[in-house]
Write a protein that holds these residues in place. Structure first.
Motif, PDB file in Angstrom:
ATOM      1  N   ILE A 236      64.790  85.838  89.283  1.00 13.31           N
ATOM      2  CA  ILE A 236      64.958  84.382  89.229  1.00 13.31           C
ATOM      3  C   ILE A 236      65.206  83.872  90.644  1.00 13.31           C
ATOM      4  O   ILE A 236      66.035  84.421  91.375  1.00 13.31           O
ATOM      5  N   ILE A 237      64.488  82.826  91.008  1.00 13.05           N
ATOM      6  CA  ILE A 237      64.609  82.202  92.325  1.00 13.05           C
ATOM      7  C   ILE A 237      64.978  80.734  92.122  1.00 13.05           C
ATOM      8  O   ILE A 237      64.471  80.090  91.201  1.00 13.05           O
ATOM      9  N   SER A 238      65.812  80.188  92.982  1.00 15.14           N
ATOM     10  CA  SER A 238      66.213  78.789  92.884  1.00 15.14           C
ATOM     11  C   SER A 238      65.774  78.013  94.115  1.00 15.14           C
ATOM     12  O   SER A 238      66.038  78.426  95.242  1.00 15.14           O
ATOM     13  N   SER A 239      65.096  76.893  93.905  1.00 14.16           N
ATOM     14  CA  SER A 239      64.736  75.986  94.996  1.00 14.16           C
ATOM     15  C   SER A 239      65.603  74.739  94.911  1.00 14.16           C
ATOM     16  O   SER A 239      65.443  73.923  93.997  1.00 14.16           O
ATOM     17  N   PHE A 245      64.060  76.151  89.103  1.00 18.70           N
ATOM     18  CA  PHE A 245      64.147  77.594  89.299  1.00 18.70           C
ATOM     19  C   PHE A 245      62.906  78.239  88.703  1.00 18.70           C
ATOM     20  O   PHE A 245      62.252  77.689  87.810  1.00 18.70           O
ATOM     21  N   TYR A 246      62.568  79.411  89.234  1.00 20.64           N
ATOM     22  CA  TYR A 246      61.341  80.101  88.868  1.00 20.64           C
ATOM     23  C   TYR A 246      61.668  81.545  88.487  1.00 20.64           C
ATOM     24  O   TYR A 246      62.597  82.144  89.030  1.00 20.64           O
ATOM     25  N   ILE A 247      60.875  82.096  87.588  1.00 22.54           N
ATOM     26  CA  ILE A 247      60.986  83.506  87.235  1.00 22.54           C
ATOM     27  C   ILE A 247      59.670  84.192  87.582  1.00 22.54           C
ATOM     28  O   ILE A 247      58.592  83.693  87.241  1.00 22.54           O
ATOM     29  N   ARG A 274      59.171  78.341  84.744  1.00 29.47           N
ATOM     30  CA  ARG A 274      59.851  77.427  85.674  1.00 29.47           C
ATOM     31  C   ARG A 274      60.560  76.364  84.856  1.00 29.47           C
ATOM     32  O   ARG A 274      60.152  76.031  83.745  1.00 29.47           O
ATOM     33  N   TRP A 275      61.624  75.816  85.425  1.00 29.88           N
ATOM     34  CA  TRP A 275      62.386  74.831  84.663  1.00 29.88           C
ATOM     35  C   TRP A 275      63.212  73.965  85.611  1.00 29.88           C
ATOM     36  O   TRP A 275      63.677  74.426  86.641  1.00 29.88           O
ATOM     37  N   GLY A 276      63.371  72.707  85.218  1.00 29.76           N
ATOM     38  CA  GLY A 276      64.284  71.822  85.922  1.00 29.76           C
ATOM     39  C   GLY A 276      63.698  70.507  86.366  1.00 29.76           C
ATOM     40  O   GLY A 276      64.407  69.507  86.452  1.00 29.76           O
ATOM     41  N   ASN A 277      62.373  70.494  86.666  1.00 29.79           N
ATOM     42  CA  ASN A 277      61.778  69.280  87.240  1.00 29.79           C
ATOM     43  C   ASN A 277      60.276  69.262  86.949  1.00 29.79           C
ATOM     44  O   ASN A 277      59.456  69.554  87.828  1.00 29.79           O
ATOM     45  N   PRO A 278      59.848  68.902  85.728  1.00 26.50           N
ATOM     46  CA  PRO A 278      58.443  69.010  85.339  1.00 26.50           C
ATOM     47  C   PRO A 278      57.478  68.207  86.198  1.00 26.50           C
ATOM     48  O   PRO A 278      56.286  68.537  86.257  1.00 26.50           O
ATOM     49  N   GLN A 279      57.965  67.171  86.861  1.00 26.42           N
ATOM     50  CA  GLN A 279      57.068  66.384  87.709  1.00 26.42           C
ATOM     51  C   GLN A 279      56.521  67.205  88.880  1.00 26.42           C
ATOM     52  O   GLN A 279      55.515  66.840  89.481  1.00 26.42           O
TER      53      GLN A 279
END
Length: 543
Positions: A236-239, A245-247, A274-279
């Motif tokens: 898992i990576i977080s931007s 965040f991405y897997i 990925r999750w958190g900001n669909p735009q």
């Protein structure tokens, strides 16, 4: 009778601790028993719930930023070098291993004019180390990848990179695996450049021109954490800047990791989820956004409450009103590690399973940067409010049962005196991690506490409450290891016991004090024992 004794002690503790401004400022019944690890300036501390030092490690480098306590008693730590080639918040440059006695056993620099470790490192089960880093790419390279030239505000652009290294000797390492984000970008700006395509149809790729309101600087992504799931073999990576965040799949070869094919999940190094900001991938707008500069997403370990879900600290950066949250996200899956996705939509869920935090009231807290959240074996959650150097623990009913304020000035390493207002000095903390007293690192160690960190400390009231004794009175599990049957002894009523195997699958639930493992294979099992408002986890072995 036990509850009456503890209630009396709590009154004493809460009154006495009302005078403490730093160190342990609150402790009450229900706090998890264990030791908390954190870094401050060049020091790393392991403290008990009273704030007394259990162990301490010294480096010549301030944090850069993560630190982990390994099962053998070593710590893995990132340090910040004085390099001026790549500079932004969270920069590091050196990775170190110290043994329990404080001896430096390995030191590896990933730091030159074109690359630098930053923020996070992670210990792998095989002894290798995952390292989060940036490398430089030129503007001409960025343009060929499809970057809009109007979104290049500096002479370079940073590529985020993960490498896995095998430590060698005292100061070397072999890079055995590598992943780069620039191998997985897409753009719809210039059909004559690389990576041109329909962004909405490729959620597995990162839009190189989506800045989430940013200014197009070199540090456009600002990855701030990595974490590894050994069961799924996923990272898992977080931007922070893109609020996602991405897997990704770790089972690939380095060559496969640069493509969209290969590995267990046959997606190469592309995003599995990925999750958190669909735009960010043209599947929503600002109203669909859930994350705001988050930190430390990770899978909750098997055997813990909400196992296999993802826990993170949602900083709330850029959201009005300003407030932070601890969030639990439950990815939708078709099978373990395979994430559900319908073309033309965003990855689910629409919102977190659970959040702790509020824009007003008793649940309000805020840290625009840094920070973490961790699920503990008794069901509690430890939260690090990083900008304020505040660690606090909440129960499943959201009662704060422990609070600790970092007493180190992280700008110069000065130790602060009890009674000082913590707002008068910098005490930022990247992350805090609590380790249960049964953690293997503590086996056969001298855990005799020494004085608290802060000057002029006062922990008299805290010493009156022995959480370890309280937990021992609640449950005893024997024999452990077992050949088939386990007995639970408790001075309080047991409401139920959940039994999990090592991969986190619940085997059964019982209200009996006897656990039958005769028909289960040999191995490790986890018990979650529920008694009144307490949730206690025990690890047992069958052989």
């Amino acid at each position: 009778m036990l509850k009456k004794i503890i209630f009396t002690l709590l009154i004493t503790i809460n009154v006495s601790y009302s005078q403490n401004t730093i160190g342990t400022t609150l402790i009450s019944e229900g706090v998890a028993d264990g030791y908390t690890l954190f870094s401050a300036f060049t020091e790393t501390y392991l403290i008990n719930n009273c704030g007394e030092i259990i162990n301490q490690w010294s480096s010549e480098f301030p944090p850069g930023n993560a630190v982990h306590l390994l099962e053998n008693g070593n710590i893995l730590r990132a340090g910040r070098t004085e390099s001026s080639d790549i500079v932004f918040g969270g920069q590091g440059g050196v990775i170190e291993l110290f043994d329990w006695e404080g001896n430096l056993t390995w030191q590896y620099f990933y730091d030159n004019s074109t690359m630098r470790q930053h923020h996070d490192v992670f210990p792998m089960p095989n002894g290798n180390v995952l390292i989060l880093a940036v490398t430089k790419i030129t503007n001409s390279e960025a343009l060929q990848l499809g970057r809009n030239p109007s979104l290049l505000n500096e002479d370079i652009l940073y590529n985020e990179q993960i490498i896995e290294v095998t430590p060698i000797g005292e100061d070397s390492a072999e890079i055995v695996w590598k992943w780069n984000i620039m191998d997985h970008v897409i753009q719809d700006f210039d059909d004559e450049k690389d990576n041109f395509g329909d962004i909405a149809l490729h959620p597995e790729k990162l839009n190189i021109n989506f800045l989430n309101g940013g200014d197009g600087g070199a540090n456009w992504l600002h990855f701030n954490s990595i974490n590894y799931n050994p069961i799924l073999d996923q990272i898992i990576i977080s931007s922070r800047n893109l609020s996602e965040f991405y897997i990704i799949d770790h089972s690939t070869t380095t060559e496969e990791a640069a493509t969209g094919e290969g590995g267990i999940y046959n997606k190469g190094g592309d995003f599995l989820y990925r999750w958190g900001n669909p735009q960010a991938y043209n599947q929503g707008d600002e109203s669909d956004r859930q994350l705001y500069g988050q930190h430390s997403p990770h899978f909750i370990k098997p055997g813990l409450l909400d196992e296999n879900k993802i826990l993170l600290f949602n900083n709330g950066r850029g959201r009005l009103p300003l407030f932070s949250e601890a969030c639990i996200v439950n990815p939708e899956t078709d099978s373990p590690g395979v994430y559900s996705y319908d073309t033309g939509s965003a990855y689910g869920p629409i919102s977190p399973d659970y959040t702790y935090g509020s824009s007003t009231g008793a649940l309000n807290f805020y840290s625009g940067i840094l920070s973490s959240a961790q699920r503990l074996p008794n069901g509690n959650t430890l939260i690090c409010e990083g900008i304020n150097g505040r660690f606090f623990e909440i129960t499943t009913t959201e009662e704060v049962v422990w609070e600790y304020i970092n007493p180190i000035n992280t700008s110069n390493g000065n130790i602060i005196s009890q009674g000082t207002n913590p707002s008068t000095y910098s005490n930022t903390s990247f992350r805090a991690q609590k380790y249960h007293i049964d953690y293997p690192a503590f086996t056969n160690r001298d855990l005799t506490p020494s004085a608290p960190i802060e000057l002029n400390s006062n922990i008299t009231a805290c010493k009156n409450l022995s959480v370890s004794n309280y937990e021992t009175l609640i449950t005893k599990v024997y024999p452990n290891p077992t050949s088939g049957s386990l007995k639970i002894i408790s001075e309080l009523t047991i409401d139920k016991i959940d039994v999990y195997n090592v991969i986190g699958k619940k085997i059964y639930t019982t209200t009996s004090n006897t656990i039958d493992l005769y028909n289960q294979p040999n191995g490790i099992y986890f018990l979650q024992i529920y008694s009144d408002t307490n949730i206690i986890s025990k690890k047992v072995a069958k052989n």
